[in-house]
Design an enzyme around this catalytic site. Structure first.
Site, PDB file in Angstrom:
ATOM      1  N   GLN A 197       0.812  -1.221   0.000  1.00 48.76           N
ATOM      2  CA  GLN A 197       0.000   0.000   0.000  1.00 48.76           C
ATOM      3  C   GLN A 197       0.846   1.272   0.000  1.00 48.76           C
ATOM      4  O   GLN A 197       0.423   2.304  -0.527  1.00 48.76           O
ATOM      5  CB  GLN A 197      -0.948  -0.014   1.205  1.00 48.76           C
ATOM      6  CG  GLN A 197      -2.013  -1.094   1.094  1.00 48.76           C
ATOM      7  CD  GLN A 197      -2.910  -1.153   2.322  1.00 48.76           C
ATOM      8  OE1 GLN A 197      -2.613  -0.608   3.372  1.00 48.76           O
ATOM      9  NE2 GLN A 197      -4.026  -1.852   2.187  1.00 48.76           N
ATOM     10  N   ASP A 216      -5.455 -11.797   1.524  1.00 51.38           N
ATOM     11  CA  ASP A 216      -6.735 -11.534   2.198  1.00 51.38           C
ATOM     12  C   ASP A 216      -7.652 -12.751   2.159  1.00 51.38           C
ATOM     13  O   ASP A 216      -8.612 -12.837   2.925  1.00 51.38           O
ATOM     14  CB  ASP A 216      -7.458 -10.353   1.551  1.00 51.38           C
ATOM     15  CG  ASP A 216      -6.881  -9.020   1.996  1.00 51.38           C
ATOM     16  OD1 ASP A 216      -7.365  -7.988   1.515  1.00 51.38           O
ATOM     17  OD2 ASP A 216      -5.929  -9.014   2.803  1.00 51.38           O
ATOM     18  N   LYS A 272      -1.897  -6.942   9.708  1.00 56.15           N
ATOM     19  CA  LYS A 272      -3.091  -6.283   9.187  1.00 56.15           C
ATOM     20  C   LYS A 272      -4.055  -5.964  10.320  1.00 56.15           C
ATOM     21  O   LYS A 272      -3.614  -5.608  11.408  1.00 56.15           O
ATOM     22  CB  LYS A 272      -3.676  -7.138   8.069  1.00 56.15           C
ATOM     23  CG  LYS A 272      -2.646  -7.259   6.955  1.00 56.15           C
ATOM     24  CD  LYS A 272      -3.179  -7.741   5.642  1.00 56.15           C
ATOM     25  CE  LYS A 272      -2.034  -7.758   4.623  1.00 56.15           C
ATOM     26  NZ  LYS A 272      -2.443  -8.188   3.290  1.00 56.15           N
TER      27      LYS A 272
HETATM   28  O1  LIG Z   1      -3.906  -1.968  -1.830  1.00 55.46           O
HETATM   29  C1  LIG Z   1      -4.955  -2.465  -1.360  1.00 55.46           C
HETATM   30  O2  LIG Z   1      -6.098  -2.101  -1.680  1.00 55.46           O
HETATM   31  C2  LIG Z   1      -4.824  -3.610  -0.416  1.00 55.46           C
HETATM   32  C3  LIG Z   1      -3.623  -4.254  -0.302  1.00 55.46           C
HETATM   33  C4  LIG Z   1      -3.409  -5.428   0.557  1.00 55.46           C
HETATM   34  O3  LIG Z   1      -2.600  -5.060   1.636  1.00 55.46           O
HETATM   35  P1  LIG Z   1      -0.998  -5.373   1.658  1.00 55.46           P
HETATM   36  O4  LIG Z   1      -0.419  -4.721   0.441  1.00 55.46           O
HETATM   37  O5  LIG Z   1      -0.575  -4.728   2.957  1.00 55.46           O
HETATM   38  O6  LIG Z   1      -0.866  -6.856   1.615  1.00 55.46           O
HETATM   39  C5  LIG Z   1      -4.716  -6.017   1.105  1.00 55.46           C
HETATM   40  O7  LIG Z   1      -4.451  -6.830   2.255  1.00 55.46           O
HETATM   41  C6  LIG Z   1      -5.695  -4.945   1.474  1.00 55.46           C
HETATM   42  O8  LIG Z   1      -6.932  -5.536   1.877  1.00 55.46           O
HETATM   43  C7  LIG Z   1      -6.015  -4.003   0.337  1.00 55.46           C
HETATM   44  C1  LIG Z   2      -6.003  -5.655   5.115  1.00 55.73           C
HETATM   45  C2  LIG Z   2      -7.190  -5.237   4.741  1.00 55.73           C
HETATM   46  O1  LIG Z   2      -7.567  -3.919   4.600  1.00 55.73           O
HETATM   47  P1  LIG Z   2      -6.745  -2.571   4.761  1.00 55.73           P
HETATM   48  O2  LIG Z   2      -5.273  -2.895   4.695  1.00 55.73           O
HETATM   49  O3  LIG Z   2      -7.192  -1.744   3.589  1.00 55.73           O
HETATM   50  O4  LIG Z   2      -7.149  -1.988   6.103  1.00 55.73           O
HETATM   51  C3  LIG Z   2      -8.306  -6.169   4.409  1.00 55.73           C
HETATM   52  O5  LIG Z   2      -9.352  -5.671   3.907  1.00 55.73           O
HETATM   53  O6  LIG Z   2      -8.148  -7.387   4.629  1.00 55.73           O
END
Ligand SMILES: O=C(O)C1=C[C@@H](OP(=O)(O)O)[C@@H](O)[C@H](O)C1
Ligand SMILES: C=C(OP(=O)(O)O)C(=O)O
Length: 425
Positions: A166, A308, A335
């Protein structure tokens, strides 16, 4: 087995819009010059928090009737402070909004829940500092985060993406607003790569010029985004629970709007269900899964890119005829909860033999005993174990059923409608 043909006539599931797509589209629309329309957005805690954070930053988001669409009017520039954006529990808000704010001017004080404050933010702070941003993080080097924004020059950057993708997504989406754009190296440790691909695809939808070189460097040219009209796909992570429920109850369910051209890596979860014996049909505009009998175990699967959905598989793994090992999920410990520990703790509470390591979990076959699941305020723990509860009635209760509102507010009603009611369409 997986076939690429129009799906059968399964029960049509009502899966809400993608959280990851909705929050990216909100950000890109806020950075674009003009009014963009997001059709069928997700309306949940994460996306409402994101739109309200934009609102307090001077970028209004208007709702159409019954939230059928949202309209965002951006200025083509970074936001103007002062503002105190609240990120609630949303990782996407905490990682996508600060880079955008840093390209604007004035002060921004980002904060979030204790759960969000506990999640790592340092790689993003280090990257923004390297770009010349003036930041003051909280005691844990995370939220609350004060930014004294004065625009961002941009240029060359390295980002540590081993804990989350992210940070990179947030920096990339802000890059066209940086005076020199951005040339960012991610290194070999990038996790959750499908989400970066999603980011780049949506940036291009809004007119950004993004190139990837052979060594993995992503180069983004400066220049405002163009306002756009986009339809949000249903959420593939949310659909994983519906697909898994079909696999373990022997029903056939179709999710319209999730097909071969999806931008969501988590749709690949159906391939794992296929490996476990479900009948899977992925068509151009819909996906259908049918349960065909007992789950087939006896395999190891790397779910690092679709982490996820690892909990969805782990929760139904006790129903398989042999052990299932899931690997590549160390970053899932960072997370909404430590998801590997939470799954192991709850499966053991159910009397299921479970072992775990830094980045893996092994679940052995067994019949779960009546158990109250400790959700740890994690929507995916709640939804995953709800699927197990469908297969073994009167066994699973949740200590926090309402936590599903983060991404799927109607989850419990939809699961009941599809799998315990007499839904016929
Ligand atoms: O970029 C995004 O929208 C997301 C990236 C993922 O996180 P990570 O990149 O930390 O794995 C995922 O777990 C999250 O639910 C949404
Ligand atoms: C990790 C998650 O969300 P976020 O990182 O966007 O809070 C998720 O939706 O499983």
């Amino acid at each position: 087995m997986i076939t690429e043909k129009e799906p059968g006539t399964g029960l049509a599931a009502r899966v809400p819009g993608s959280k990851s797509l909705t929050n990216r589209l909100l950000l890109l629309a806020a950075a674009a010059d003009g009014t963009s329309t997001l059709r069928a957005p997700l309306v949940s805690e994460d996306t409402v928090a994101f739109r309200e954070a934009l609102g307090v930053s001077g970028i209004p988001v208007k709702s159409g009737p019954d939230d059928a669409f949202w309209q965002v009017t951006g200025t083509g520039r970074g936001p103007a402070g002062p503002a105190r954006p609240w990120c609630a529990d949303a990782g996407t808000a905490a990682r996508f909004l600060p880079p955008f704010a840093a390209t604007g001017h004035g002060t921004f004080l980002f904060d979030g829940s204790s759960q969000l404050r506990a999640r790592p933010q340092r790689p993003l702070i280090e990257a923004l500092r390297a770009l010349g941003a003036d930041l003051e993080p909280g005691p844990g080097n995370g939220l609350p985060l004060l930014i004294r924004a004065h625009g961002i020059e941009g240029g060359e950057l390295s980002v540590d993406s081993s804990l989350s993708s992210q940070y990179l997504s947030g920096l990339l989406m802000a890059a066209p607003l940086m005076r020199r754009g951005l040339q960012v190296r991610t290194g070999s440790s990038l996790v959750s790569r499908p989400y970066v691909d999603m980011t780049v695809a949506l940036m291009r939808r809004f007119g950004a010029r993004v190139e990837e070189s052979a060594d993995g460097t992503l180069s983004v040219r400066p220049g405002a985004y163009d306002a756009t009209d986009v339809v949000v796909e249903p959420d593939a992570s949310s659909a994983s629970y519906i697909f898994a429920a079909a696999a373990v109850t022997g029903r056939t369910v179709t999710v319209p709007g999730l097909g071969t051209d999806s931008l969501q890596g988590d749709l690949r979860f159906v391939e794992v269900l296929g490996q476990a014996g479900a009948e899977v049909q992925v068509g151009p505009t819909a996906t259908t899964v049918s349960g065909t009998g007992p789950l087939r175990g006896g395999f190891t699967v790397d779910m690092g890119e679709i982490s996820d959905t690892f909990m969805t598989l782990a929760a139904i793994a006790p129903l398989a005829d042999a052990p299932i090992t899931i690997r590549g999920v160390a970053h899932a410990r960072l997370k909404e909860s430590d998801r590997v520990a939470a799954m192991a703790e709850n499966l053991r509470a159910c009397g299921i033999e479970t072992s775990e390591g830094k980045d893996w979990i092994t679940v052995r076959p067994g019949v779960p005993r009546p158990t109250r699941i400790a959700c740890h305020r994690d929507h995916r723990i709640a939804m995953s174990f709800s699927v197990l509860g469908l297969a073994v009635p009167d066994t699973i209760s949740l200590d926090d059923p309402a936590c599903v509102a983060k991404t799927f507010p109607d989850f419990h009603d939809e699961l009941r409608r599809l799998f315990t009611g007499d839904a016929t369409s």
